[in-house]
Design a protein around this motif. Structure first.
Motif, PDB file in Angstrom:
ATOM      1  N   ILE A 268       0.940  -1.140  -0.105  1.00 45.93           N
ATOM      2  CA  ILE A 268      -0.084   0.160   0.055  1.00 45.93           C
ATOM      3  C   ILE A 268       1.179   1.382   0.043  1.00 45.93           C
ATOM      4  O   ILE A 268       0.832   1.788  -0.699  1.00 45.93           O
TER       5      ILE A 268
ATOM      6  N   ASP B 111       2.104   1.529  -3.631  1.00 46.65           N
ATOM      7  CA  ASP B 111       0.891   1.892  -4.741  1.00 46.65           C
ATOM      8  C   ASP B 111       1.065   3.595  -4.260  1.00 46.65           C
ATOM      9  O   ASP B 111       1.141   4.482  -5.200  1.00 46.65           O
TER      10      ASP B 111
ATOM     11  N   THR C  56      -5.403  -0.778  -7.215  1.00 47.80           N
ATOM     12  CA  THR C  56      -5.249  -1.260  -6.254  1.00 47.80           C
ATOM     13  C   THR C  56      -6.034  -1.428  -4.521  1.00 47.80           C
ATOM     14  O   THR C  56      -7.028  -0.321  -4.877  1.00 47.80           O
ATOM     15  N   TYR C  57      -5.516  -1.262  -3.421  1.00 52.25           N
ATOM     16  CA  TYR C  57      -5.903  -0.538  -2.933  1.00 52.25           C
ATOM     17  C   TYR C  57      -6.442   0.724  -2.421  1.00 52.25           C
ATOM     18  O   TYR C  57      -7.473   1.295  -2.512  1.00 52.25           O
ATOM     19  N   LEU C  58      -5.302   1.553  -3.574  1.00 53.38           N
ATOM     20  CA  LEU C  58      -4.674   3.091  -2.993  1.00 53.38           C
ATOM     21  C   LEU C  58      -6.638   3.679  -3.999  1.00 53.38           C
ATOM     22  O   LEU C  58      -7.502   4.305  -4.147  1.00 53.38           O
TER      23      LEU C  58
ATOM     24  N   TYR D 140     -10.092   2.896  -2.501  1.00 55.96           N
ATOM     25  CA  TYR D 140     -10.254   2.985  -1.308  1.00 55.96           C
ATOM     26  C   TYR D 140      -9.531   4.692  -1.589  1.00 55.96           C
ATOM     27  O   TYR D 140      -9.877   5.086  -0.284  1.00 55.96           O
TER      28      TYR D 140
ATOM     29  N   ALA E 240      -6.358   4.579   2.432  1.00 52.11           N
ATOM     30  CA  ALA E 240      -4.930   3.799   2.201  1.00 52.11           C
ATOM     31  C   ALA E 240      -3.515   4.113   3.128  1.00 52.11           C
ATOM     32  O   ALA E 240      -3.600   2.855   3.913  1.00 52.11           O
TER      33      ALA E 240
ATOM     34  N   ARG F 126      -5.475   2.398   6.265  1.00 45.47           N
ATOM     35  CA  ARG F 126      -4.842   0.755   5.966  1.00 45.47           C
ATOM     36  C   ARG F 126      -3.515   0.309   6.584  1.00 45.47           C
ATOM     37  O   ARG F 126      -3.386  -0.472   6.848  1.00 45.47           O
ATOM     38  N   CYS F 127      -2.676   1.420   5.726  1.00 46.67           N
ATOM     39  CA  CYS F 127      -0.998   1.193   6.359  1.00 46.67           C
ATOM     40  C   CYS F 127      -0.899   1.028   7.696  1.00 46.67           C
ATOM     41  O   CYS F 127      -0.097  -0.294   7.819  1.00 46.67           O
TER      42      CYS F 127
END
Lengths: 319, 319
Positions: A232, A235, A258-260, A263, A268, A271-272
Motif C-alpha cells: 500500500i 502504491d 490497488t487498495y489506493l 479506497y 489507504a 489501512r497501512c
C-alpha cells in the motif's frame, strides 16, 4: 534523564549501525557467491552483479533479525544471499518489457534495458537456481532444516508465490480463480507479490534461529501484515512521486486495481498504519525483541508515508 | 531360427512396447502433478498443461532405463516428471520472442504464441520451481540422495547449464569466456544446451538405481556423447526439413555457428555416427544392458539421419 529512558535512546541509535553492519557483511557475501559463478558466461555474471549491486536488503535483514544471535552466522548470511537473489530475480522479471516494461530501478537502468531482454530473463533464472543451490548446500544444518529452506525458496517463486502474483496482477483473475470482490483480489495479489517473500525471510529466519513452532504462525502474520502495508505504501509513492525521488519508473499503476485506487489515499494511509500496528502486535506476541524491527520498519515507512500529503487526493481523481 | 537369435528379435520387439508403457505411466504422473498446482492462477495451470502435453519424453525414459528395475518406481516417475518440467521450461524460454522467436513447437503454437509472453515466462519459472519441489519432496530417499537430486536439477538449468548455453548461443562468447576455436565453442554450447539435461537424466537415474560411483563417469560420457550427437542431428534436420515435417520452426539456425555450418553435412553426419558409437561403448562399459537404450536411440536417430540425402549440400551453400 532517567537511566531506562537513556538506554532506550542509545539502543535506538545502535540499531541503524547494526543494520548497516549486517548489510556490509551481506554485500561481501553476495560478492563472494557471485565470484563463484565463473565459468558462467561473462555477460551473465556481469548482469547478475549489476542487478544484485544495490537494494535496501530488507529481506536479508529481516531474516537476520528473526534468526537472532543464537543462529549460525554463516548460514544466516548464505541464506540471506539466497533470498536476495530470489528477490532480485523477481524484480528483473517484473521489469521486463512484456510485464511492467520499466526502464529504471533503484535509480539505474533495469537489467533488460542494459543487457537486453534475453540476457535479463536468463539472469533471473540463473539467480533463482543459484539461490536453491545455496540453500541446498548449507553447512551445519540437519537435513530436515535444509529441505525446509529449499522448500521455502522454491515455494516463494512458484505457483503459489511470486509467479502467481505477477500473472494475476498482469492478466487479472479468471472465473476459475474465484475472487469476487476487489478487496479479496487486491489482498491476494499483494500477499503473493510482496508478502510471500517477506514471509519467506521470516520463516527461514525462524528455522535458522530454531524458533519454536508455536511462534511461527505469529511470525507469519507479522510477515503478511508487513507485506500488505508495504504494498500500500509503495502504491501511494507510485501515485504521488516522480522517478527522480524513487529511483524507479512511477505512475505505472494508473488504471490498476490497488487498495489506493479503490479506497482513496486517506483510507489507504489509515489501512497501512493499521497493518503496521497489527504486524507489531504479532511480533511482540511471538516473543521477539521488537526494537530493531521497529527501527527498521520506521526507517522504511516514515519517509514513504511522510511524502503523502495530509489531505491526499483521492486516487480516482488521478486516473 | 536359433533360439538365441529368436530371443534377440523378441527382445527388440518388446522395447518399443516397454517405452510406450513407461510413457503412459509418465503422462498420468504428469497429469497428477499438474492437478496439484491449484490454487495457482487458472491461466498459468492451463499454459503449463499445454506446454507439458506432448513430447518425446526422451529424458524421462533415459532416467528410467538407467535407474533400472531395482529402483523405486514411484521415485523414478516423480523425478522423471521433474526432469520433463525442466526440459519443457527450457523450451518455453528458448522459443521466446527475445530468443529464438519460434511460433511452432511439437506441431503446435508455442506457449508465448498462445498465452502471451509474460505468461510464458512465468510458466517456465513455475515449472522450474515445481521440479525442484518434486525432487526436494521425494519419499523413500535418504537425505543425501534427495540433496543430490535437487542439486542436479538446479545445476542443469543454471549458470553452468541451460541458461549459460542459451546466453552463449544467442549472444556469443566474450573474450573473458575464452573459447578460441569454433569446435570448442560449438561443443561447449551443445554440451550446455543439450548434453546437460541428458546427463542430468542419466545421473539422476544412477542415483535412483544405486549405480556404483565407479560407473558414473562412463554414464556421464554416454549422456555427453548422446547430447552432442543429438544436437548435430537436430541441426541437420533444421537445415534440410520444413516445419510440416518436424513440427517446429525450421531454418532458424541459418548464419549460426554449428558443427554443420563449419564442417558441412557429410562430416556432420560422420561425426554424429561416431558420437553414437562412443556413447554405445560407454554404456556397455558401464555394465548396463544396452538393448533398450539402442532401441530408443535408433528410434530417435534413424528417422532423423535417414532424411539427410547421401550427398547432402554443404551448409555453407544454404547460408
Amino acid at each position: 534523564m532517567h537511566q531506562q529512558a537513556l538506554d532506550k535512546v542509545n539502543a535506538a541509535a545502535r540499531h541503524p549501525d547494526a543494520q548497516a553492519g549486517f548489510v556490509r557483511q551481506l554485500d561481501l557475501r553476495i560478492a563472494h557467491h557471485l565470484s563463484q559463478l565463473s565459468p558462467a558466461p561473462a555477460r551473465l555474471v556481469e548482469a547478475a552483479r549489476d542487478a544484485m549491486g544495490s537494494g535496501k536488503r530488507l529481506r536479508p535483514y529481516l531474516l537476520h533479525l528473526v534468526a537472532g544471535d543464537a543462529a549460525d552466522g554463516d548460514a544466516v548470511l548464505d541464506m540471506a544471499v539466497a533470498l536476495e537473489m530470489v528477490h532480485t530475480a523477481s524484480l528483473i522479471v517484473d521489469d521486463l518489457p512484456s510485464m511492467d516494461n520499466a526502464l529504471l530501478r533503484r535509480g539505474r537502468p533495469t537489467t533488460h534495458a542494459r543487457f537486453g531482454e534475453a540476457t535479463a530473463i536468463l539472469t533471473a533464472i540463473g539467480l533463482l537456481n543459484h539461490a536453491i543451490s545455496i540453500a541446498n548446500g548449507l553447512n551445519g544444518m540437519d537435513d530436515g532444516q535444509r529441505g525446509a529452506l529449499v522448500s521455502i525458496l522454491s515455494g516463494v517463486m512458484g505457483w503459489q508465490g511470486l509467479v502467481a502474483g505477477q500473472e494475476l496482477d498482469l492478466n487479472g483473475f479468471s472465473d476459475a480463480d474465484g475472487a469476487d470482490d476487489a478487496l479479496d483480489r487486491i489482498t491476494r495479489i499483494n500477499a503473493l507479490k510482496t508478502g510471500a517473500l517477506l514471509c519467506a525471510a521470516v520463516e527461514a529466519g525462524a528455522i535458522l534461529g530454531g524458533r519454536e513452532d508455536g511462534k511461527r504462525s505469529l511470525l507469519r502474520r507479522f510477515g503478511e501484515d508487513l507485506g500488505q502495508a508495504f504494498q500500500i505504501a509503495d502504491d501511494l509513492i507510485d501515485m504521488l512521486s516522480d522517478s527522480a525521488a524513487t529511483g524507479k519508473d512511477c505512475q505505472k499503476d494508473v488504471g490498476k486495481e490497488t487498495y489506493l485506487a479503490v479506497y482513496g489515499a486517506d483510507e489507504a494511509l489509515r489501512r497501512c498504519r493499521a497493518l503496521l500496528a497489527s504486524a507489531d502486535e504479532a511480533l511482540v506476541g511471538a516473543g521477539l525483541s521488537p526494537d530493531p524491527f521497529r527501527c527498521m520498519i520506521d526507517a522504511i515507512f516514515t519517509p514513504m508515508l511522510d511524502r503523502v500529503p495530509q489531505a491526499a487526493p483521492k486516487a480516482g481523481a488521478a486516473r
